[in-house]
Write a protein that holds these residues in place. Structure first.
Motif, PDB file in Angstrom:
ATOM      1  N   GLN A 266      53.245  33.105  26.361  1.00 30.64           N
ATOM      2  CA  GLN A 266      52.054  33.879  26.067  1.00 30.64           C
ATOM      3  C   GLN A 266      50.848  33.041  26.696  1.00 30.64           C
ATOM      4  O   GLN A 266      49.681  33.716  27.226  1.00 30.64           O
ATOM      5  N   ARG A 267      50.927  31.692  26.815  1.00 33.27           N
ATOM      6  CA  ARG A 267      49.683  31.178  27.587  1.00 33.27           C
ATOM      7  C   ARG A 267      49.652  31.620  29.086  1.00 33.27           C
ATOM      8  O   ARG A 267      48.798  31.817  29.683  1.00 33.27           O
ATOM      9  N   ALA A 268      50.958  31.790  29.791  1.00 33.68           N
ATOM     10  CA  ALA A 268      50.860  32.334  30.919  1.00 33.68           C
ATOM     11  C   ALA A 268      50.065  33.472  31.246  1.00 33.68           C
ATOM     12  O   ALA A 268      49.608  33.747  32.078  1.00 33.68           O
ATOM     13  N   LEU A 269      50.454  34.431  30.252  1.00 32.21           N
ATOM     14  CA  LEU A 269      49.637  35.797  30.083  1.00 32.21           C
ATOM     15  C   LEU A 269      48.339  35.612  30.161  1.00 32.21           C
ATOM     16  O   LEU A 269      47.282  36.534  30.811  1.00 32.21           O
ATOM     17  N   GLN A 270      47.767  34.720  29.328  1.00 32.87           N
ATOM     18  CA  GLN A 270      46.358  34.568  29.007  1.00 32.87           C
ATOM     19  C   GLN A 270      45.721  33.978  30.549  1.00 32.87           C
ATOM     20  O   GLN A 270      44.634  34.713  30.765  1.00 32.87           O
ATOM     21  N   VAL A 271      46.215  33.126  31.047  1.00 33.48           N
ATOM     22  CA  VAL A 271      45.808  32.838  32.553  1.00 33.48           C
ATOM     23  C   VAL A 271      46.040  33.774  33.530  1.00 33.48           C
ATOM     24  O   VAL A 271      45.069  34.101  34.397  1.00 33.48           O
ATOM     25  N   SER A 272      46.911  34.662  33.438  1.00 33.60           N
ATOM     26  CA  SER A 272      46.826  35.869  34.144  1.00 33.60           C
ATOM     27  C   SER A 272      46.026  36.736  34.183  1.00 33.60           C
ATOM     28  O   SER A 272      45.306  37.171  34.999  1.00 33.60           O
ATOM     29  N   ASP A 273      45.684  37.018  32.843  1.00 31.29           N
ATOM     30  CA  ASP A 273      44.555  37.921  32.476  1.00 31.29           C
ATOM     31  C   ASP A 273      43.198  37.415  32.969  1.00 31.29           C
ATOM     32  O   ASP A 273      42.305  38.224  33.346  1.00 31.29           O
ATOM     33  N   GLU A 274      43.128  36.143  32.660  1.00 28.63           N
ATOM     34  CA  GLU A 274      41.873  35.460  33.064  1.00 28.63           C
ATOM     35  C   GLU A 274      41.725  35.639  34.620  1.00 28.63           C
ATOM     36  O   GLU A 274      40.581  35.838  35.171  1.00 28.63           O
ATOM     37  N   LEU A 275      42.699  35.544  35.669  1.00 27.87           N
ATOM     38  CA  LEU A 275      42.591  35.736  36.960  1.00 27.87           C
ATOM     39  C   LEU A 275      42.188  37.061  37.392  1.00 27.87           C
ATOM     40  O   LEU A 275      41.412  37.434  38.223  1.00 27.87           O
ATOM     41  N   LYS A 276      42.777  38.007  36.475  1.00 29.25           N
ATOM     42  CA  LYS A 276      42.496  39.523  36.657  1.00 29.25           C
ATOM     43  C   LYS A 276      40.944  39.702  36.496  1.00 29.25           C
ATOM     44  O   LYS A 276      40.456  40.505  37.177  1.00 29.25           O
ATOM     45  N   ASN A 277      40.430  39.080  35.573  1.00 28.72           N
ATOM     46  CA  ASN A 277      39.258  39.484  35.287  1.00 28.72           C
ATOM     47  C   ASN A 277      38.052  38.586  35.919  1.00 28.72           C
ATOM     48  O   ASN A 277      36.900  38.515  35.659  1.00 28.72           O
ATOM     49  N   THR A 278      38.402  37.646  36.773  1.00 29.43           N
ATOM     50  CA  THR A 278      37.683  36.877  37.504  1.00 29.43           C
ATOM     51  C   THR A 278      37.177  37.485  38.947  1.00 29.43           C
ATOM     52  O   THR A 278      37.991  37.802  39.855  1.00 29.43           O
ATOM     53  N   SER A 279      35.886  37.663  39.241  1.00 24.39           N
ATOM     54  CA  SER A 279      35.566  38.244  40.534  1.00 24.39           C
ATOM     55  C   SER A 279      35.932  37.378  41.628  1.00 24.39           C
ATOM     56  O   SER A 279      36.127  35.901  41.293  1.00 24.39           O
ATOM     57  N   SER A 280      36.177  37.827  42.701  1.00 24.59           N
ATOM     58  CA  SER A 280      36.626  37.047  43.936  1.00 24.59           C
ATOM     59  C   SER A 280      35.447  36.121  44.304  1.00 24.59           C
ATOM     60  O   SER A 280      36.045  35.213  45.094  1.00 24.59           O
ATOM     61  N   LEU A 281      34.315  36.509  44.068  1.00 22.85           N
ATOM     62  CA  LEU A 281      33.031  35.496  44.213  1.00 22.85           C
ATOM     63  C   LEU A 281      33.098  34.393  43.522  1.00 22.85           C
ATOM     64  O   LEU A 281      32.464  33.249  43.860  1.00 22.85           O
ATOM     65  N   ASP A 282      33.758  34.315  42.272  1.00 21.12           N
ATOM     66  CA  ASP A 282      33.844  33.288  41.578  1.00 21.12           C
ATOM     67  C   ASP A 282      35.174  32.446  41.784  1.00 21.12           C
ATOM     68  O   ASP A 282      35.385  31.237  41.203  1.00 21.12           O
ATOM     69  N   LEU A 283      35.970  32.827  42.956  1.00 18.54           N
ATOM     70  CA  LEU A 283      37.138  32.098  43.269  1.00 18.54           C
ATOM     71  C   LEU A 283      36.614  31.258  44.549  1.00 18.54           C
ATOM     72  O   LEU A 283      35.962  31.590  45.439  1.00 18.54           O
ATOM     73  N   ALA A 284      37.576  29.971  44.489  1.00 20.19           N
ATOM     74  CA  ALA A 284      37.347  29.388  45.833  1.00 20.19           C
ATOM     75  C   ALA A 284      38.187  29.965  46.794  1.00 20.19           C
ATOM     76  O   ALA A 284      39.249  30.557  46.576  1.00 20.19           O
ATOM     77  N   GLY A 285      37.802  29.970  48.165  1.00 19.87           N
ATOM     78  CA  GLY A 285      38.445  30.455  49.289  1.00 19.87           C
ATOM     79  C   GLY A 285      38.680  29.306  50.392  1.00 19.87           C
ATOM     80  O   GLY A 285      38.547  28.155  50.144  1.00 19.87           O
ATOM     81  N   PRO A 286      39.364  29.710  51.299  1.00 22.85           N
ATOM     82  CA  PRO A 286      39.673  28.954  52.547  1.00 22.85           C
ATOM     83  C   PRO A 286      38.696  28.156  53.073  1.00 22.85           C
ATOM     84  O   PRO A 286      38.676  27.048  53.355  1.00 22.85           O
ATOM     85  N   GLN A 287      37.425  28.651  53.064  1.00 25.83           N
ATOM     86  CA  GLN A 287      36.318  27.947  53.723  1.00 25.83           C
ATOM     87  C   GLN A 287      35.685  27.132  52.664  1.00 25.83           C
ATOM     88  O   GLN A 287      35.267  25.843  53.349  1.00 25.83           O
ATOM     89  N   ASP A 288      36.174  27.066  51.463  1.00 30.73           N
ATOM     90  CA  ASP A 288      36.067  26.005  50.725  1.00 30.73           C
ATOM     91  C   ASP A 288      36.638  24.684  50.863  1.00 30.73           C
ATOM     92  O   ASP A 288      36.258  23.671  50.745  1.00 30.73           O
ATOM     93  N   PHE A 289      37.940  24.906  51.166  1.00 34.75           N
ATOM     94  CA  PHE A 289      38.766  23.834  51.347  1.00 34.75           C
ATOM     95  C   PHE A 289      38.475  23.199  52.701  1.00 34.75           C
ATOM     96  O   PHE A 289      38.308  22.006  52.949  1.00 34.75           O
ATOM     97  N   LYS A 290      38.087  24.097  53.761  1.00 36.16           N
ATOM     98  CA  LYS A 290      37.612  23.749  54.930  1.00 36.16           C
ATOM     99  C   LYS A 290      36.213  22.551  54.833  1.00 36.16           C
ATOM    100  O   LYS A 290      36.106  21.742  55.490  1.00 36.16           O
ATOM    101  N   ARG A 291      35.496  23.114  53.878  1.00 37.12           N
ATOM    102  CA  ARG A 291      34.182  22.268  53.654  1.00 37.12           C
ATOM    103  C   ARG A 291      34.448  20.938  53.189  1.00 37.12           C
ATOM    104  O   ARG A 291      33.898  19.943  53.481  1.00 37.12           O
ATOM    105  N   HIS A 292      35.617  20.899  52.419  1.00 38.52           N
ATOM    106  CA  HIS A 292      35.905  19.452  51.735  1.00 38.52           C
ATOM    107  C   HIS A 292      36.604  18.551  52.784  1.00 38.52           C
ATOM    108  O   HIS A 292      36.694  17.577  53.007  1.00 38.52           O
ATOM    109  N   LEU A 293      37.175  19.450  53.826  1.00 42.35           N
ATOM    110  CA  LEU A 293      37.839  18.596  54.596  1.00 42.35           C
ATOM    111  C   LEU A 293      37.309  18.050  56.047  1.00 42.35           C
ATOM    112  O   LEU A 293      37.597  17.135  56.654  1.00 42.35           O
TER     113      LEU A 293
END
Length: 364
Positions: free
Chosen positions: A332-359
């Protein structure tokens, strides 16, 4: 139209060169640096290179008159013929007379020495290049130096070179040594990396946090976690070195990759107690480790904390959490996290460039 004047014969070494010179007319002195004569070029291709070499070694005024193009051609000819020592000797002779050839000539010689696994000549060529360039060297230069040592354990010339750099007045001397360490790390010469680090502790130019972070990184990537933890402990004891977020992230990732999940939470808590705020890489490493070790409660707690601090999670963290929740039977908790991911815009997710910036600070 500029007037040309006949000048007296200049005595130089080499019969063929003298016979050419006595019939030549010279441009005014102000043009002497830019003049290049076809006769000089023909010397390089017709066996007259000894004349040019002896001229460089024995006559300052004539060697300045001869075009740099001619000397460049001679050095390149020696290199193509495999006579690297002659190429180096000529470059050294010219440098002693403050006659500078293009940096590419030194680069080519360094690369050739690396290909021949000539460690001694590589160090000598690198030294010439370092003090000749007047600007930061490319990564290829450091890698060419490191390649020359792949098939040897004799590092006398390498340590001598780096010690000289340490004692020099170069403003970038520590950066030079750190980049050398990084090049040896990238060529998987771990023993030499550790050896340089130990020697540095006795040199004028001591290792800094970037030096240690580079060594920690290579130890973690090669699975030498015990050695990494030992070095990490020694850093804590060194009063001159301040641990930073990159230090902890490097050790965290090393522990995670080695499946030492028990250490990840300990390191995370220690980092927070030291007043170092975790970032995207910190949360990614510790949340993934907690999830894979079955500690889903703590993983979800840090996941919520991360979002509260406005640090955007990545798709990787979401998927890692979903996977570990399923494995622990929390569907049930896994389904909730999965739904949260589906409803999250790609702009609100960290991408490869964010990891590179920290490195990025780590790759200085």
């Amino acid at each position: 139209m500029a007037k040309w004047s006949i000048v007296k014969r200049i005595t130089v070494y080499g019969g063929s060169f003298t016979s050419i010179m006595k019939h030549m007319v010279l441009a005014p002195a102000e043009l002497s640096w830019s003049c290049s004569f076809s006769a000089m070029h023909s010397l390089v291709s017709t066996g007259g290179e000894q004349a040019l070499k002896k001229t460089a070694e024995n006559s300052y005024s004539v060697s300045k008159f001869i075009s740099r193009i001619d000397y460049t051609g001679l050095v390149e000819k020696y290199r193509r013929d495999g006579n690297l020592s002659a190429a180096y000797d000529l470059l050294q002779s010219l440098q002693d007379k403050n006659i500078c050839l293009p940096v590419s000539v030194f680069n080519n010689l360094l690369a050739a020495a690396g290909e021949q696994n000539d460690a001694k000549l590589s160090c000598r060529a690198f030294r010439l290049l370092l003090f000749q360039a007047g600007k930061p060297l490319s990564s290829d230069c450091y890698l060419n130096l490191a390649r020359a040592f792949i098939n040897t354990d004799d590092c006398v010339h390498l340590l001598s070179l780096l010690k000289e750099v340490s004692e020099s007045s170069l403003p970038c001397r520590l950066i030079v040594i750190n980049r050398t360490i990084l090049a040896f790390a990238e060529s998987r010469q771990i023993h030499k990396v550790l050896m340089i680090l130990e020697e540095m502790k006795e040199w004028e130019c001591k290792p800094d946090v970037i030096t240690y972070n580079s060594v920690l990184d290579v130890l973690g990537r090669t699975g030498l976690v015990n050695e990494m933890l030992s070095l990490f402990s020694s850093m804590k004891e060194d009063c001159d070195v301040s641990l930073n977020i990159i230090t902890y992230n490097t050790v965290l990732n090393g522990m995670r990759k080695a499946c030492r999940f028990d250490m990840c939470l300990v390191l995370y808590e220690e980092m927070v107690q030291c007043g170092i705020e975790p970032d995207l890489l910190s949360y990614t490493a510790v949340i993934d480790s907690l999830g894979r070790s079955g500690n889903t409660k703590e993983a979800l707690k840090l996941f919520d904390e991360m979002k509260q601090r406005d640090i955007r999670p990545s798709v990787y963290i979401y998927r890692a959490l979903i996977d570990c929740l399923k494995k622990s039977g929390e569907f049930q908790r896994a389904l909730q996290v999965s739904d949260e991911l589906k409803n999250t815009s790609s702009l609100d997710l960290a991408g490869p460039q964010d990891f590179k910036r920290h490195l990025r600070p780590h790759r200085r």
